[in-house]
Design a protein around this motif. Sequence first.
Motif, mmCIF file in Angstrom:
data_model
loop_
_atom_site.group_PDB
_atom_site.id
_atom_site.type_symbol
_atom_site.label_atom_id
_atom_site.label_comp_id
_atom_site.label_asym_id
_atom_site.label_seq_id
_atom_site.Cartn_x
_atom_site.Cartn_y
_atom_site.Cartn_z
ATOM 1 N N PHE A 80 48.283 27.687 12.604
ATOM 2 C CA PHE A 80 47.137 27.512 12.944
ATOM 3 C C PHE A 80 45.839 26.229 12.202
ATOM 4 C CE2 PHE A 80 42.956 29.205 10.643
ATOM 5 C CZ PHE A 80 42.406 29.772 11.696
ATOM 6 N N THR A 81 46.235 25.556 13.556
ATOM 7 C CA THR A 81 46.297 23.751 13.372
ATOM 8 C C THR A 81 44.760 23.541 13.114
ATOM 9 O OG1 THR A 81 47.396 24.021 15.401
ATOM 10 C CG2 THR A 81 45.717 21.888 14.769
ATOM 11 N N GLN A 82 45.048 22.894 12.208
ATOM 12 C CA GLN A 82 43.398 22.039 11.534
ATOM 13 C C GLN A 82 43.486 20.745 11.170
ATOM 14 O OE1 GLN A 82 41.791 24.708 11.204
ATOM 15 N NE2 GLN A 82 41.742 25.613 9.137
ATOM 16 N N GLY A 83 44.756 20.284 11.183
ATOM 17 C CA GLY A 83 44.560 18.285 11.737
ATOM 18 C C GLY A 83 46.074 18.638 12.195
ATOM 19 N N LEU A 84 45.628 16.670 13.557
ATOM 20 C CA LEU A 84 46.478 16.536 14.387
ATOM 21 C C LEU A 84 46.580 14.836 14.559
ATOM 22 C CD1 LEU A 84 49.101 17.468 15.971
ATOM 23 C CD2 LEU A 84 47.219 17.880 17.554
ATOM 24 N N VAL A 85 48.102 14.379 14.128
ATOM 25 C CA VAL A 85 47.375 12.677 14.043
ATOM 26 C C VAL A 85 49.050 12.679 14.921
ATOM 27 C CG1 VAL A 85 48.350 10.942 13.134
ATOM 28 C CG2 VAL A 85 47.043 12.574 12.280
ATOM 29 N N TYR A 86 48.879 11.330 15.946
ATOM 30 C CA TYR A 86 49.649 11.253 17.046
ATOM 31 C C TYR A 86 50.797 9.971 15.847
ATOM 32 C CZ TYR A 86 52.734 9.177 20.584
ATOM 33 O OH TYR A 86 54.144 8.602 21.235
ATOM 34 N N ALA A 87 52.281 9.303 15.726
ATOM 35 C CA ALA A 87 52.305 8.948 14.879
ATOM 36 C C ALA A 87 53.306 7.548 15.641
ATOM 37 C CB ALA A 87 53.057 9.105 13.530
ATOM 38 N N GLY A 88 53.003 7.515 17.386
ATOM 39 C CA GLY A 88 54.418 7.233 17.715
ATOM 40 C C GLY A 88 55.627 7.407 17.570
ATOM 41 N N ASN A 89 56.199 7.333 19.395
ATOM 42 C CA ASN A 89 57.893 8.056 19.697
ATOM 43 C C ASN A 89 57.489 9.213 19.800
ATOM 44 O OD1 ASN A 89 59.090 5.694 19.075
ATOM 45 N ND2 ASN A 89 58.823 5.354 16.896
ATOM 46 N N ASP A 90 56.606 9.668 20.120
ATOM 47 C CA ASP A 90 56.640 11.543 20.769
ATOM 48 C C ASP A 90 56.612 11.911 19.395
ATOM 49 O OD1 ASP A 90 56.192 11.096 23.306
ATOM 50 O OD2 ASP A 90 58.043 11.337 24.062
#
Length: 316
Positions: A80-90
């Motif tokens: 139940f997605t509430q927050g999403l962050v890309y952190a590098g290296n896929d």
Amino acid sequence: MPPRRSSMSKSMNKRRTSVVSTPASTTIRLGYRPRVISIILLLSGVALLSVSALLWRRKTPPAISLIRVLNEFPHDPRAFTQGLVYAGNDTLYESTGLYDQSSVRRVSLRTGKVELLHLMDASHFGEGLTLLHDKLYQVTWLTKTGFIYDTKNLNKIEQFTHMMKDGWGLATDGNILFGSDGSSTLYHMDPKTFKVIKKHVVTYNGHEVHNLNELEFVNGEVWANIWLTDCIARISYSDGKVAGWILLQNLRENLISSGKRGIDVLNGIAWDDVNSRIFVTGKLWPKLYEIELHPVEKTFEGSIEQLCLRKPSHFL
């Protein structure tokens, strides 16, 4: 947030003057005046054009963009997605909600596999998430409580209290935190004290944009999912005005048409600032998408007010 329920034309008559019977001195003066008048009119015209251009820039309507899907990736359909962050290296970090099911997790972009999982206390409903200086910041629904996690092992480092009315979305420009509480207010917060530095009411064409949800900082703008819509607002964080809209109706519609009827709303934006990639997903969606924007160049057939604006929701 909870589960879904003139242009002006001028003419100037030129008067011809005979110089045959006029003294030479008079002839010189009459010949000079038209040149002066012409120069004055020319300068006035340039000034008017400059002012017009300035006013046009100020009145340029917010950009409207449709999207094209570049890649599809697996996504946990139970998240139940509430927050999403890309952190590098896929690698992605994700905050999920629902009481007794909320979590913070590290996820492989390519496979959708959950590589590391922190289950939250059953009494907490996980909400927005952002990454600042190798620490994850998370807020929770219907409270002013937030948590800080170590990215290496997802151990809880600290609990904090923020000054928003509720916890919905979080983002950062690398210096401050931007927050939303489900209202039309975009908060600027000090990441050390969590005090509100300033705040703006987000507006579009004189309308307040309510239900600001998950946030992401993208190329100098704050992007916000608008709860109960398939729209992302591109917000100028300096004044709260909407600089553009991204319309993503086709994503949810395609999932439903393919038989995925248990999905909830669009929610979750992640930005890869190194490779300029945009990722989006939704609550209980089986897919996560890499998208690119395609500005609508012709007159937009539709009403942003109907597609993207909703009445305020109240839960407290």
